[in-house]
Design an enzyme around this catalytic site. Structure first.
Site, PDB file in Angstrom:
ATOM      1  N   LYS A 166     -10.119   1.814  -1.585  1.00 55.85           N
ATOM      2  CA  LYS A 166     -10.382   1.288  -0.247  1.00 55.85           C
ATOM      3  C   LYS A 166     -11.780   1.655   0.226  1.00 55.85           C
ATOM      4  O   LYS A 166     -12.205   2.803   0.127  1.00 55.85           O
ATOM      5  CB  LYS A 166      -9.325   1.829   0.727  1.00 55.85           C
ATOM      6  CG  LYS A 166      -9.351   1.209   2.112  1.00 55.85           C
ATOM      7  CD  LYS A 166      -8.209   1.745   2.965  1.00 55.85           C
ATOM      8  CE  LYS A 166      -8.187   1.110   4.347  1.00 55.85           C
ATOM      9  NZ  LYS A 166      -7.103   1.658   5.194  1.00 55.85           N
ATOM     10  N   GLU A 204       0.838  -1.195   0.000  1.00 54.21           N
ATOM     11  CA  GLU A 204       0.000   0.000   0.000  1.00 54.21           C
ATOM     12  C   GLU A 204       0.878   1.253   0.000  1.00 54.21           C
ATOM     13  O   GLU A 204       1.954   1.279   0.590  1.00 54.21           O
ATOM     14  CB  GLU A 204      -0.872  -0.008   1.266  1.00 54.21           C
ATOM     15  CG  GLU A 204      -1.618   1.280   1.530  1.00 54.21           C
ATOM     16  CD  GLU A 204      -2.133   1.371   2.963  1.00 54.21           C
ATOM     17  OE1 GLU A 204      -2.992   2.243   3.214  1.00 54.21           O
ATOM     18  OE2 GLU A 204      -1.682   0.590   3.828  1.00 54.21           O
ATOM     19  N   CYS A 229      -4.705  -2.416   3.642  1.00 53.47           N
ATOM     20  CA  CYS A 229      -4.429  -2.201   5.065  1.00 53.47           C
ATOM     21  C   CYS A 229      -5.382  -2.974   5.965  1.00 53.47           C
ATOM     22  O   CYS A 229      -5.541  -4.177   5.820  1.00 53.47           O
ATOM     23  CB  CYS A 229      -4.433  -0.703   5.369  1.00 53.47           C
ATOM     24  SG  CYS A 229      -3.737  -0.288   6.989  1.00 53.47           S
TER      25      CYS A 229
END
Length: 490
Positions: free
Chosen positions: A318, A262, A367
């Site tokens: 995300k 990421e 994440c």
């Protein structure tokens, strides 16, 4: 009162020491017993305070590594607040995590002495714990880290319940065993050997199941590219310097699907720039996934982008954003915490899968999205494997790295999908559908690992956290069949 406090501390400490990265997960089958002793003969309001305190202390101990991030890491990097403010934010985090357990303590004290049928007692207690745990994981402030089930990430035999019940099923079993242990010890303190024998039997059953589990062997090679860039370096390097670093460390890797972490370019959208051209020249015609923020006219996204044959094919934005750092939840309440913002406040994306040439469809997560089972469940409906890219460079401790990687183990077994996790400075590896995992050795930049796809949908993937409904029904049945009482405080 002193004994009650000691029991609370013992329960919180025992639960902490069973978590990934600490001492031993098997402690979880005993850790709640002191909590039940602390709740004896307490009214609903005192019990609510005690269970809140139990989970607050547990959160404070278990997530202690966040103190360094909030008091040193973020202030040094972004300079928007000081160490004292960071510590107060950590206290707020622990309070928010513990709030749902007020409900657990209140309902427990309200009904536990009035349960009519003995068989319902452990089921009732496990049900209200599951409900409290479920509530903790929903909403803009939802988080599932620190579940009792986390302790069992390495107990592969017991993990095989996950495709049918998810982690809430493990939590239910853990609470039942703890409650029954408490009842045995309450009856006679000499029953401690019997309680330990029960735990030993459970661990033996786990070992027997483990011995029969196959090791899944994949047929598709994937290069896991761990950049190993410290945060201070990563956030100060300009894109050309980062690209040079990638070229030096990864251009000699085999040209299989290559997965980077990421936020490789943490503050820059390099699309349609000379930096993007330089990146493609550095990595050749390989297919690769890489993370960096993408900016549209009005919105910013934390994105994972896929390139193939020198072109951008698609991207995933995300969905589950980190509260306060990536998004500001409930602005009317927490508006004054805007100073916690990282590089951007992002807009949440939409759940989707990415079609990877020669590999099929994959679910991609960024994440801490791997902490949320609903994301993997939904992605597994249309993908053969799951990719998690993350930046765990915020931590100086091994504990958060293990706790984060353990989530990939749970998501792999729940969905029966290979899960690939690639971190910046953390743990990168692949987990198969039975919980077996292979990781990159410390100090290694890249490693080729073979994966396989699976199209079958597990019971849990299809039906989700149905155990919450069962738990609600059990609580209602317990209440309806409970012995009569004059007031709720009897």
């Amino acid at each position: 009162m002193v004994q009650t406090i000691l029991n609370l501390i013992t329960a919180s400490l025992g639960t902490t020491l069973s978590m990934p990265g600490y001492i031993y997960g098997g402690f979880i089958f005993l850790s709640l017993i002191p909590l039940f002793f602390a709740l004896e003969k307490k009214g609903p309001f005192i019990s609510s305070l005690l269970t809140f305190t139990y989970f607050f202390l547990f959160a404070f101990l278990n997530f202690h590594y966040l103190i360094d991030t909030l008091t040193t890491g973020l202030p040094e990097l972004f300079g928007r607040f000081g160490a004292g403010t960071g510590f107060l934010v950590y206290i707020l985090f622990c309070i928010l995590e513990a709030l749902p357990f007020i409900l657990f303590g209140f309902i427990y004290a309200l009904w536990i002495e009035k349960v009519r049928f003995r068989i319902l007692e452990p089921l009732f207690v496990a049900s209200i714990y599951v409900i409290a745990e479920y509530i903790r994981g929903i909403g803009d402030l939802g988080f599932t880290g620190g579940r009792l089930s986390d302790a069992l990430y390495n107990f592969r035999g017991l993990l095989q319940i996950l495709p049918y019940s998810g982690t809430l099923g493990l939590i239910f079993i853990i609470v039942v065993i703890n409650y029954e242990g408490y009842k045995l010890l309450k009856k006679n303190k000499n029953n401690i050997l019997f309680v330990l024998s029960i735990v030993a039997l459970i661990l033996m059953v786990n070992g027997i199941f483990e011995s029969f589990l196959p090791k899944s062997v994949g047929d598709k090679p994937v290069v896991l590219a761990q950049t190993n860039m410290p945060q201070k370096v990563k956030y100060t390097y300009e894109p050309p310097k980062i690209i040079e670093y990638l070229k030096e460390n990864f251009s000699n890797a085999p040209e299989y699907l290559t997965i980077f972490p990421e936020g490789v370019f943490p503050g820059t959208d390099i699309r349609n720039t000379d930096s993007e051209k330089a990146l493609l020249n550095a990595l050749g015609n390989r297919t690769f996934i890489i993370g960096f923020p993408t900016l549209d006219t009005k919105d910013a996204y934390n994105s994972a982008l896929i390139y193939a044959n020198g072109k951008l094919l698609d991207k995933y934005n995300k969905v589950q954003l980190f509260p306060f750092v990536e998004t500001l939840p409930y602005k009317t309440i927490f508006g004054r915490l805007e100073f916690l913002k990282g590089v951007y406040y992002f807009t949440p994306g939409k759940l989707k899968t990415l079609d990877i040439p020669n590999y099929g469809k994959a679910g991609v997560q960024i994440c801490f999205e791997s902490f949320f089972p609903y994301i993997s469940r939904k992605q597994s409906e249309k993908s053969g494997f799951i990719v998690v890219i993350t930046n765990d460079g915020w931590y100086n401790s091994k504990i958060p790295l293990i706790q984060h990687f353990s989530q990939s183990i749970f998501r792999a077994v729940e969905t029966h999908r290979n899960v690939i996790q690639v971190s910046n400075t953390g743990i990168s590896g692949v987990v198969d559908e039975y919980g077996n995992y292979t990781t990159i050795p410390d100090g290694t930049n890249w490693k080729t690992i073979y994966i396989k796809s699976n199209e079958k949908i597990t019971f849990y993937s299809k039906y989700g956290d149905y155990l919450v409904i069962i738990s609600l029904i059990l609580v209602i049945v317990t209440g309806v069949t409970a012995r009569k009482r004059k007031t709720i405080f009897d």
